[in-house]
Structures are given as structure tokens and as C-alpha cells.
Design an enzyme around this catalytic site. Structure first.
Site, PDB file in Angstrom:
ATOM      1  N   ASP A 124       0.853  -1.194   0.000  1.00  0.00           N
ATOM      2  CA  ASP A 124       0.000   0.000   0.000  1.00  0.00           C
ATOM      3  C   ASP A 124       0.883   1.236   0.000  1.00  0.00           C
ATOM      4  O   ASP A 124       1.598   1.493   0.965  1.00  0.00           O
ATOM      5  CB  ASP A 124      -0.915  -0.011   1.226  1.00  0.00           C
ATOM      6  CG  ASP A 124      -2.072   0.962   1.126  1.00  0.00           C
ATOM      7  OD1 ASP A 124      -1.936   1.984   0.415  1.00  0.00           O
ATOM      8  OD2 ASP A 124      -3.103   0.713   1.764  1.00  0.00           O
ATOM      9  N   ARG A 126      -0.280   4.413  -0.425  1.00  0.00           N
ATOM     10  CA  ARG A 126      -1.080   5.632  -0.257  1.00  0.00           C
ATOM     11  C   ARG A 126      -0.562   6.542   0.853  1.00  0.00           C
ATOM     12  O   ARG A 126       0.023   6.089   1.823  1.00  0.00           O
ATOM     13  CB  ARG A 126      -2.539   5.268   0.027  1.00  0.00           C
ATOM     14  CG  ARG A 126      -3.226   4.673  -1.180  1.00  0.00           C
ATOM     15  CD  ARG A 126      -4.609   4.219  -0.869  1.00  0.00           C
ATOM     16  NE  ARG A 126      -4.582   3.045   0.011  1.00  0.00           N
ATOM     17  CZ  ARG A 126      -5.661   2.377   0.393  1.00  0.00           C
ATOM     18  NH1 ARG A 126      -6.865   2.772   0.007  1.00  0.00           N
ATOM     19  NH2 ARG A 126      -5.552   1.316   1.168  1.00  0.00           N
TER      20      ARG A 126
END
Length: 194
Positions: A124, A126
Site C-alpha cells: 500500500d 497511499r
């Protein structure tokens, strides 16, 4: 992050206001959908929804994104007020073309985490601090966060957002996304049961 404009956005779940934001450093755009009166002292029901063109616009069954987006808008409408931030970080921030490459690797047997790693990314990528900026611009101080992702809760908390409750957002599995959801639970810690 700066607010550029807002306008009415009629939806099947009622009229939302759509707020357009721009990152000052790179000009990237993000939006927030606001329903009802969010200027109260009660914690605001909120969803930070990361962009997923394939799930949100093309109804892909590979993921649960489109179903989560729809359920979030319904829940906010039913609540009478709330906010949905549409976080423009496609494919857990690896970008659309890399996401398609990851899909191809998944077609060959890798799971979503392995595919990202094979492409040189973490599971991930983000950055949720941008969402904290949007919450601050909207003057939202306390939220009830619609999510199954403890990483998102931690990142938003670390960015200064007061999350008073994690509200589960459980959608139905289908045969095409069952392995994906299992991987999210086992390898990424997502809480996929109430």
C-alpha cells in the site's frame, strides 16, 4: 491543499455538494462529497475512498471498491449528513497502468500484495495526510470512519484526525473477489467481518 470550487451533485441517494481541491505542490485534484449539515459538534460519518477506476466506473468484480463507494454514499445519506473524500491515489497509489500490470500478474497466480511487490511497490503506497488537509479545510474535527482498514485509521490518526469510531463497511463477496478479500484480511490486516 486548496479548495477550488464547490457545486451541487444530485445522486440516487440525494443531493451532495461536491468540493474540488487541488494539491499545491503538484496540481493533483481530489474531491469531497458532503451531504447535509456537517457543521455540528457530533462526529461526522466519513469515508476516505481511494480512486479505483476499474471498480468505481467499470463495475469490476475483482475488488470491493465500487460496492464500498455505493454503500458509503447510501450510509451517509441515511445518516442525514457526512462526507466522502475521493482520494485520487489509484491502485493504492501505484497508478492506473501499474494497476493493470498488477492485474496481469494476478491473472498468472500472484495475489494483490505479491503483484505490487513484483512491480517494486509496497502492498500500500497511499498517503492519507492529504485527506487530513481536506478534513481540516472542511472544518471537520471528529469523525466516525467508514473503513475496514486499520492502516487507514492509523495514518489518519497520525495526521491529526480525531477518529472516535471505526464503522465497518462490509460488502458481499463474489467468486471473482473472494481471494482478493482473503489476501486483504490475511496480509494487510483488513477487518472484513463485523
Amino acid at each position: 491543499m486548496q479548495l477550488i470550487e464547490k457545486a451541487m451533485l444530485p445522486t440516487p441517494w440525494g443531493n451532495f455538494l461536491i468540493f474540488g481541491f487541488e494539491e499545491k505542490k503538484n496540481g493533483k485534484n481530489h474531491v469531497a462529497l458532503v451531504y447535509g449539515d456537517i457543521k455540528t459538534n457530533t462526529p461526522t460519518l466519513s469515508r476516505v475512498h481511494s480512486e479505483c477506476l476499474t471498480g468505481d466506473a467499470f463495475f469490476s468484480l475483482r475488488c470491493d471498491c465500487g460496492s464500498q463507494l455505493e454503500m458509503s454514499m447510501k450510509r451517509i445519506s441515511q445518516e442525514g449528513s457526512g462526507v466522502l473524500i475521493y482520494h485520487r491515489q489509484e491502485g493504492r497509489n501505484i497508478g492506473l497502468l501499474n494497476k493493470i500490470k498488477a492485474y496481469a500478474l494476478q491473472d498468472r497466480g500472484l495475489d494483490t500484495v505479491q503483484a505490487n511487490q513484483k512491480l517494486g511497490f509496497s502492498a500500500d503506497e497511499r498517503d492519507f495526510s492529504l485527506c487530513a488537509d481536506i478534513f481540516n479545510i472542511l472544518n471537520i474535527k471528529k469523525i466516525r470512519l467508514l473503513t475496514n482498514n486499520p492502516f487507514k485509521v492509523q495514518m489518519l490518526s497520525d495526521a491529526g484526525i480525531n477518529i472516535v469510531e471505526r464503522v465497518p463497511l462490509i460488502v458481499k463477496k463474489n467468486p471473482k473477489n473472494a481471494y482478493y478479500l482473503k489476501t486483504k484480511a490475511e496480509k494487510m490486516g483488513h477487518l472484513l467481518s463485523e
